[in-house]
Design an enzyme around this catalytic site. Structure first.
Site, mmCIF file in Angstrom:
data_model
loop_
_atom_site.group_PDB
_atom_site.id
_atom_site.type_symbol
_atom_site.label_atom_id
_atom_site.label_comp_id
_atom_site.label_asym_id
_atom_site.label_seq_id
_atom_site.Cartn_x
_atom_site.Cartn_y
_atom_site.Cartn_z
ATOM 1 N N GLU A 464 0.827 -1.215 0.000
ATOM 2 C CA GLU A 464 0.000 0.000 0.000
ATOM 3 C C GLU A 464 0.861 1.265 0.000
ATOM 4 O O GLU A 464 0.508 2.271 0.622
ATOM 5 C CB GLU A 464 -0.978 0.008 1.187
ATOM 6 N N GLY A 465 1.963 1.224 -0.695
ATOM 7 C CA GLY A 465 2.895 2.346 -0.722
ATOM 8 C C GLY A 465 3.929 2.149 0.361
ATOM 9 O O GLY A 465 3.606 2.170 1.544
#
Length: 595
Positions: A464-465
């Site tokens: 998620e980053g």
């Protein structure tokens, strides 16, 4: 060791005594009927009972057996399908979804508490429903009426699960490199072709269908991120009229705990989405991380062409808050194990004890062990206060009648979410490792279960980053473009709740740094990389200021109930000094930039 058990009273203390959530919700017309701490406490208690009794006991076997891939199909560990069916049928995925879509319309913060519990209990299991709410919101805001009619209720209730298909072998953080193609078909759909990797829950037998949300590029799309569109590809489609199908419905072996074969074609025709393999990973073995190949799979566009990243951001932002909650939950699970062990393990007499009689030889009395446990507690409780406040702000952003309050809520969520995701997932890993240390050599042995938390927690720093991207997002994308105005407004808001002179002085120094040092140095082209050099330290410094704000609130609430919180002093003694280190690193870097 015994499985994780949710402590509903601890969640309720942060939610109602510290954050006064019921008062905040009473300000929102859409949530006013739920502004009853008795009702919300009951929901949290029931969630804790379900998670503790049904989900937590599957954690160890899920890790040891793992998801199993064979001939393109994935079978989940024993008990997982039954548990998931019980989970969605009991209504847990639909807590915060709209009632018109089969949801319960409860505040987002209640869903946040549930997901913290779920991740603490069984990270591998929770990966499956972890993207449901984001997929629901994405489709709710950007899907056509036809797509919403077909899929929205299935996602809201959790009857069908969802994935987020972004990453490709050559395109990880840089999504502008995505090559997956979508070619228009005569009936208004698209034939989607390409390979996606690292797809959590891309194939499994938990639900009767899986809804894939996929970034792809139309034939005439420009290069880079502006050329990406978003598409919906179901695993099984009710409409197979275009003839693109992977063959007749196939029967797969009976799911663990089930008695009847689960028919792949029971919902519709199998689309041309192939699970080529699942990854062998360091942790979260119960979560199938899939390589998916789309072979002219029939797809439906979501939103406008070329605005796929915009539509997908709804899903990604929801996922990032949930990953922050993963960090808090995993750290709490590790702490529970370490604390229980320390209360039972006897070794040498603790310093200051007169004899070995009684409980003087429990390792819980040793200062070194107390420091480990209290430090993690300081992170857990502050993280809860910040995360639950963020969830409350999400509801405020949606429902508050005052536009200025909605704007302030959006600012909080924008700036605080990357801090939660980065700082608390890092602490989940380092803190779980510290909790393993409490066990000594036993911690390194699988029998005690603590090493699984260390392995499972590590991935949350990546997906998620990555945490580095979260820091860049905070500083380069959200602070520098407006000269730090939004962040200064957030700091002013924090300042209203700070009274400890250490925190007040630090907040002023950080504000001065944002106002004076950063713009002066980042303006020079020769030093354009400086913000990227400083981003990690900048985020950590803000995390510590948020923790100081949280701990003032927690300590005040505890005192109002005639209690003291032992971890309050642990924060100031063993966590807070990092602020000086981060400020020193940033100051040194600005004065003497790398050659």
């Amino acid at each position: 060791m015994n499985a994780y058990q949710p402590a509903a009273a601890e969640h309720a203390f942060i939610l109602f005594d510290v954050l006064r959530a019921h008062e905040r919700l009473a300000e929102l017309p859409a949530m006013a009927e739920h502004a009853d701490n008795g009702l919300l406490t009951q929901v949290i208690e029931e969630a804790g009972k379900f998670v503790g009794a049904v989900i937590a006991p599957l954690n160890r076997e899920g890790d040891e057996v793992g998801a199993q891939w064979k001939d393109g199909a994935v079978t989940m560990p024993p008990g997982f399908r039954d548990a998931y069916q019980a989970f969605w049928q009991a209504g847990w995925p639909s807590l915060a979804c709209a009632t018109e879509h089969g949801g319960q319309g409860l505040p987002t913060v209640v869903e946040a508490v549930l997901h913290e519990m779920l991740n603490a209990a069984n990270h591998g299991f929770t990966m499956a429903p972890g993207l449901l709410h984001g997929a629901y919101e994405c489709l709710r805001h950007h899907g056509s009426e036809a797509l919403q009619a077909r899929y929205l209720e299935k996602l809201a209730t959790g009857e069908w699960l969802a994935t987020m298909c972004l990453t490709e072998p050559h395109a990880g953080s840089d999504l502008g490199l995505v090559r997956t193609k979508a070619v228009p078909l005569a009936d208004g759909r698209y034939a989607l072709s390409g390979t996606k990797i690292f797809i959590s829950g891309g194939e499994h037998d938990l639900s009767d269908n899986i809804v894939h949300l996929v970034l792809a590029r139309l034939p005439d799309a420009p290069p880079g991120p502006k050329g990406l569109s978003l598409f919906l590809v179901p695993k099984l489609d009710e409409d197979g009229s275009d003839g693109r199908r992977a063959g007749p419905p196939q029967a797969r072996p009976a799911p663990s705990g089930g008695s009847e074969p689960h028919e792949v074609g029971s919902v519709g025709v199998r689309t041309r989405v192939h699970c080529e393999r699942i990854e062998e990973k360091m942790g979260i073995h119960a979560s199938p991380t899939c390589v998916l190949r789309f072979d002219e799979a029939a797809a439906h566009i979501v939103g406008e062409p070329g605005k796929g990243l915009y539509a997908m951001c709804v899903m990604m932002n929801a996922a990032r808050l949930l990953v922050g909650l993963q960090g808090i939950g995993l750290l709490d699970a590790a702490w529970q194990k370490a604390n229980a062990y320390a209360q039972e393990r006897r070794q040498m007499r603790a310093p200051g004890s007169a004899s070995r009689s009684g409980e003087a030889d429990l390792i819980a009395l040793h200062p070194a062990i107390q420091r480990i446990l209290l430090t993690q507690r300081a992170w857990i409780d502050a993280g809860r206060a910040i995360a639950y406040r963020t969830a409350l702000e999400l509801d405020t952003q949606k429902h508050h009648p005052d536009a200025s309050r909605r704007e302030a809520a959006a600012r909080w969520c924008s700036l605080v979410t990357p801090v939660l995701k980065s700082a608390w997932t890092e602490q989940a890993f380092t803190g779980a490792s510290a909790c393993l240390q409490v066990f000594g050599g036993h911690g390194y042995v699988r029998e005690w279960g603590i090493e699984q938390h260390v392995r499972d927690a590590r991935v949350a720093m990546i997906y998620e980053g990555t945490n580095e991207i979260q820091a860049i997002d905070l500083l380069v994308r959200k602070t520098l473009p407006d000269g730090g105005a939004a962040l200064q407004a957030l700091l002013a808001e924090l300042g209203h709740g700070l009274h400890d002179p250490r925190a007040v002085e630090a907040l002023a120094r950080f504000g001065d740094f944002v106002r004076e040092a950063l713009p002066a140095n980042s303006a020079h082209t020769a030093q354009a990389d400086l913000p990227y050099q400083l981003a990690d330290d900048f985020l950590r410094a803000l995390a510590l200021l948020l923790m100081a704000w949280a701990w003032e609130r927690i300590a005040a609430a505890a005192a109002a109930n005639a209690h003291t919180h032992a971890a309050h002093q642990a924060f100031w003694r063993w966590v807070w000094p990092e602020f000086e280190m981060r400020m020193a690193i940033m100051g040194t870097t600005l004065v003497t930039p790398p050659a």
